[in-house]
Every structure is written in structure tokens, then in C-alpha cells.
Design an enzyme around this catalytic site. Structure first.
Site, PDB file in Angstrom:
ATOM      1  CG  HIS A 143      -0.222   0.015   2.538  1.00  0.00           C
ATOM      2  ND1 HIS A 143       0.246   1.171   3.128  1.00  0.00           N
ATOM      3  CD2 HIS A 143       0.101  -0.994   3.389  1.00  0.00           C
ATOM      4  CE1 HIS A 143       0.816   0.878   4.285  1.00  0.00           C
ATOM      5  NE2 HIS A 143       0.754  -0.429   4.466  1.00  0.00           N
TER       6      HIS A 143
ATOM      7  CB  CYS B 279       1.687  -4.800   5.046  1.00  0.00           C
ATOM      8  SG  CYS B 279       0.393  -5.565   6.061  1.00  0.00           S
TER       9      CYS B 279
END
Length: 228
Positions: free
Chosen positions: A179, A195
Site C-alpha cells: 500500500h 505491511c
């Protein structure tokens, strides 16, 4: 009246001057040239065409090795594959001709806990962020963004940034995301949670290059010494 001693002294002085006039100092050793810094990418300027205008990436915050660039493919994977190397802080999009498009990434310490082969199940523009229950248990202040409360709306402060790729394995959500992020200083680093994050500028570029169903390989890696 010139004496023999005066004549001899004058001769010696003249000889010394002549000799000294022939001696030259060695030229100074030039300082080594610093390694050239590549031009700052124009693609890191402000983006005004998004629903939430994205500011420019400040120069000097992201090291040049983490700028998007074409490199020789080190993965050996099939073109179109995404390969995440958490230890090196790189993400590769394998291309034809032995090349890869390399992006610098930031990783969360949780990123070292999961590795394997996954698939981009779906993609989202300006996604809503819903923290997992485990995160809310650790940080109760995030309860306001729980699934029951509808998550955190899109925006520049949303942890998922401008785009998100959702990784599934065998049809199940890995909870692992690739992302965007507004925190440019986190690129090339391991941060406390999260992440795989790219600059918002970079995830917008990557998003348009990879379709749903793309294979993603996340390598297992130990955190390099000296990096935080």
C-alpha cells in the site's frame, strides 16, 4: 675590501639560491570527486489530479537507491511477478528481457513474520483502513476505526495511502497489504507496524501496472543489522 671569506660566502649563497630555484613542490593531490547524485525524480513532485492532492516528496528524505528504477532482474521469476525482499527493502516487478522495475519500500516488523506465495485478490483506490482486532487490543484508541465503526475513511492520513493491493493465499486473506504511505521517511526502514509500504507516488505507478490475479512472492528475510 672583499676578503676571501666574503667571496666564498657569496659563492655559496648564490649556489644555494640556484639550487633552490630548481626545486619545485609536487602538485597537491586532488580530493576525490564525490559520487554523483542522480537528478531528483520529477515524478516525486506534487500530484494534484487525485481526490486528495498529494504533496511532493521532500528532497533528501528518500535515499537514491530507493527511488524507482530499472535494474537487472535478481529474482529469476516470470515477467509480471511481484517479488518483495523485506530484508533489502525492495519490491521488484519482473519485466521482459532480464530486467525488473525496482521500488524502495518500508516494511513493518510484522512483515518478517509472513512469507510465501500470494495473489493480488483485489485492488482499491483510496481504501478504507480497518485495523485487525489484535491491533485494536494492543491500541484501544483504534476502536473508532473498527469494522463495526466502518473503518478509517480515505485521506492523506489513512495508513493505506492512495492505493492498496490485498494479498490472499489459497483463497484466504493473509492480512498482508502492499500500500501507499504519506510517511516518506519510512521508505528503506522497518517501522513498528504495518505491511509493505511505498510512497504514494510509487503505489499509484505500481497499481496501474499490475492486474488483479498477479502472483506475489514475499521472501523470508531477517532484519539487516544497522537498520531500524
Amino acid at each position: 675590501m672583499l676578503t676571501r671569506r666574503a667571496i666564498l660566502g657569496a659563492g655559496l649563497s648564490a649556489t644555494a639560491l640556484a639550487v633552490s630555484g630548481c626545486v619545485t613542490s609536487p602538485p597537491p593531490i586532488p580530493a576525490p570527486e564525490p559520487d554523483p547524485v542522480p537528478p531528483y525524480p520529477l515524478s516525486y513532485g506534487p500530484i494534484t489530479t487525485e481526490p486528495y492532492p498529494i504533496p511532493a516528496v521532500p528532497p533528501g528524505v528518500v535515499a537514491p537507491q530507493y527511488w524507482r528504477q530499472i535494474v537487472d532482474d535478481p529474482t529469476g521469476e516470470v515477467p509480471g511477478t511481484l517479488v518483495v525482499d523485506p530484508g533489502a527493502r525492495f519490491l521488484y516487478l519482473v519485466q521482459e528481457g532480464g530486467k525488473a522495475l525496482r521500488y524502495g519500500v518500508g516494511v513493518g516488523r510484522a512483515g518478517f513474520a509472513w512469507s510465501g506465495k500470494a495473489t493480488i485478490q483485489y485492488k482499491r483506490h483510496w481504501p478504507t483502513w480497518t485495523p485487525p482486532k489484535e491491533m485494536i487490543e494492543r491500541q484501544p484508541e483504534l476502536e473508532k476505526y473498527s469494522a463495526a465503526n466502518g473503518g478509517q475513511p480515505p485521506g492523506l492520513d489513512n495508513p493505506l495511502g492512495a492505493r492498496a493491493l490485498y494479498l490472499f493465499q489459497d483463497g484466504r486473506d493473509t492480512l498482508y497489504r502492499i500500500h501507499g504511505s504519506p510517511e516518506a521517511h519510512s521508505i528503506g526502514r522497518a517501522v513498528s507496524s504495518g505491511c509493505v509500504r511505498l510512497l504514494n507516488h510509487e503505489i499509484i505507478d505500481l497499481y496501474d501496472r499490475v492486474p488483479e490475479g498477479t502472483t506475489v512472492l514475499v521472501r523470508a528475510a531477517k532484519e539487516p543489522e544497522g537498520l531500524v
